[in-house]
Design a protein around this motif. Structure first.
Motif, PDB file in Angstrom:
ATOM      1  N   PHE A 110       0.856  -1.129  -0.071  1.00  0.00           N
ATOM      2  CA  PHE A 110      -0.016   0.029  -0.107  1.00  0.00           C
ATOM      3  C   PHE A 110       0.753   1.263  -0.005  1.00  0.00           C
ATOM      4  O   PHE A 110       0.542   2.147  -0.850  1.00  0.00           O
ATOM      5  CB  PHE A 110      -1.029  -0.070   1.218  1.00  0.00           C
ATOM      6  CG  PHE A 110      -1.794   1.085   1.475  1.00  0.00           C
ATOM      7  CD1 PHE A 110      -2.824   1.139   0.419  1.00  0.00           C
ATOM      8  CD2 PHE A 110      -1.829   2.188   2.267  1.00  0.00           C
ATOM      9  CE1 PHE A 110      -3.725   2.338   0.369  1.00  0.00           C
ATOM     10  CE2 PHE A 110      -2.642   3.106   2.416  1.00  0.00           C
ATOM     11  CZ  PHE A 110      -3.660   3.336   1.415  1.00  0.00           C
ATOM     12  N   HIS A 130      -9.537   1.109  -3.231  1.00  0.00           N
ATOM     13  CA  HIS A 130     -10.224   2.078  -2.240  1.00  0.00           C
ATOM     14  C   HIS A 130     -11.820   1.735  -2.268  1.00  0.00           C
ATOM     15  O   HIS A 130     -12.361   1.603  -1.521  1.00  0.00           O
ATOM     16  CB  HIS A 130      -9.933   3.577  -2.537  1.00  0.00           C
ATOM     17  CG  HIS A 130     -10.580   4.293  -1.722  1.00  0.00           C
ATOM     18  ND1 HIS A 130     -10.275   4.614  -0.467  1.00  0.00           N
ATOM     19  CD2 HIS A 130     -11.555   5.401  -1.943  1.00  0.00           C
ATOM     20  CE1 HIS A 130     -11.149   5.351   0.383  1.00  0.00           C
ATOM     21  NE2 HIS A 130     -11.894   6.147  -0.845  1.00  0.00           N
ATOM     22  N   THR A 164     -12.771   2.591   5.876  1.00  0.00           N
ATOM     23  CA  THR A 164     -11.800   2.511   5.009  1.00  0.00           C
ATOM     24  C   THR A 164     -10.515   3.550   5.474  1.00  0.00           C
ATOM     25  O   THR A 164      -9.371   3.146   5.235  1.00  0.00           O
ATOM     26  CB  THR A 164     -12.338   2.839   3.571  1.00  0.00           C
ATOM     27  OG1 THR A 164     -13.350   1.562   3.423  1.00  0.00           O
ATOM     28  CG2 THR A 164     -11.215   2.819   2.608  1.00  0.00           C
ATOM     29  N   ASN A 168      -6.831   2.595   6.113  1.00  0.00           N
ATOM     30  CA  ASN A 168      -5.717   3.065   5.519  1.00  0.00           C
ATOM     31  C   ASN A 168      -4.637   3.737   6.397  1.00  0.00           C
ATOM     32  O   ASN A 168      -3.557   3.828   6.054  1.00  0.00           O
ATOM     33  CB  ASN A 168      -5.954   4.252   4.496  1.00  0.00           C
ATOM     34  CG  ASN A 168      -6.836   3.566   3.348  1.00  0.00           C
ATOM     35  OD1 ASN A 168      -6.922   2.213   2.936  1.00  0.00           O
ATOM     36  ND2 ASN A 168      -7.656   4.311   2.405  1.00  0.00           N
ATOM     37  N   GLN A 171      -2.429   1.311   7.823  1.00  0.00           N
ATOM     38  CA  GLN A 171      -1.726   1.007   7.004  1.00  0.00           C
ATOM     39  C   GLN A 171      -0.247   1.843   7.012  1.00  0.00           C
ATOM     40  O   GLN A 171       0.703   1.559   6.577  1.00  0.00           O
ATOM     41  CB  GLN A 171      -2.100   0.735   5.559  1.00  0.00           C
ATOM     42  CG  GLN A 171      -2.837  -0.380   5.541  1.00  0.00           C
ATOM     43  CD  GLN A 171      -3.815  -0.756   4.318  1.00  0.00           C
ATOM     44  OE1 GLN A 171      -4.335  -0.108   3.734  1.00  0.00           O
ATOM     45  NE2 GLN A 171      -3.245  -1.615   3.631  1.00  0.00           N
TER      46      GLN A 171
END
Length: 202
Positions: A110, A130, A164, A168, A171
């Motif tokens: 990512f 996404h 989401t 993210n 990550q």
């Protein structure tokens, strides 16, 4: 997964690519490295993907599909009602913890792809990832609502988008914060519970 059947050769290809990413990192891993270790020719690899970036995108999608499968397996084993959300949430919490730890190929990929997003093909991969993340999370929420575990008043689409963004962020976090400042498993679980209107709380 981009309409490509997950046959044994492709599965092996993705697994080996993940191994090499964990060993060498994304930039240092080449299609030739992957071909050499897998025993496949580069021509065989190009049967599945056009580039290393596309292969990495497929790994992201495969990871999401595995999580989705585990989620629905967990749902199938749990009762309806507020208590039934706990096991599926634990499944998602574990996945998010692994992503946030920085010890997963998913996180490395990512970050790598984000650094390449000026390339149109990579921007397309990230956009698909996404959008798939949002759609998958929305499906999870709607399943919880259908089973009476998540309040029907929760906006599934908006909550999925927030989920989401949170994923993210996890990550990215291992690249910019120290271990002591990282979000832990309990905090992830509590975030999910709060986002879902306190579902499952007694």
């Amino acid at each position: 997964m981009q309409d490509k059947a997950m046959n044994d050769s492709l599965k092996k290809l993705l697994e080996i690519a993940e191994e090499m990413i964990m060993e060498k990192g994304c930039r240092a891993t080449t299609l030739q490295d992957i071909a050499d270790r897998s025993g496949l020719t580069k021509g065989a690899i190009y049967h599945y993907v056009k580039s290393k970036d596309e292969l990495f995108g497929m790994i992201l999608e495969a990871g999401m599909e595995k999580t989705n499968q585990r989620f629905f397996e967990s749902v199938a084993r749990t009762p309806a009602g507020p208590e039934g959300i706990k096991s599926p949430l634990n499944t998602l919490t574990e996945r998010l913890r692994n992503i946030g730890s920085g010890d997963s190929a998913t996180s490395l990929i990512f970050i790598y792809l984000l650094s390449q997003q000026d390339k149109p093909a990579v921007a397309g991969i990230l956009k698909r990832y996404h959008e798939a993340s949002i759609l998958t999370a929305k499906t999870w929420i709607e399943v919880g609502q259908q089973n009476g575990a998540i309040p029907i008043s929760i906006d599934a689409d908006r909550t999925a988008r927030m989920f989401t963004v949170f994923k993210n962020g996890l990550q990215v976090q291992h690249n910019i914060v120290t271990d002591g400042d990282k979000i832990n498993e309990l905090e992830i679980y509590e975030f999910l519970m709060n986002a879902l209107g306190g579902a499952g709380r007694g």
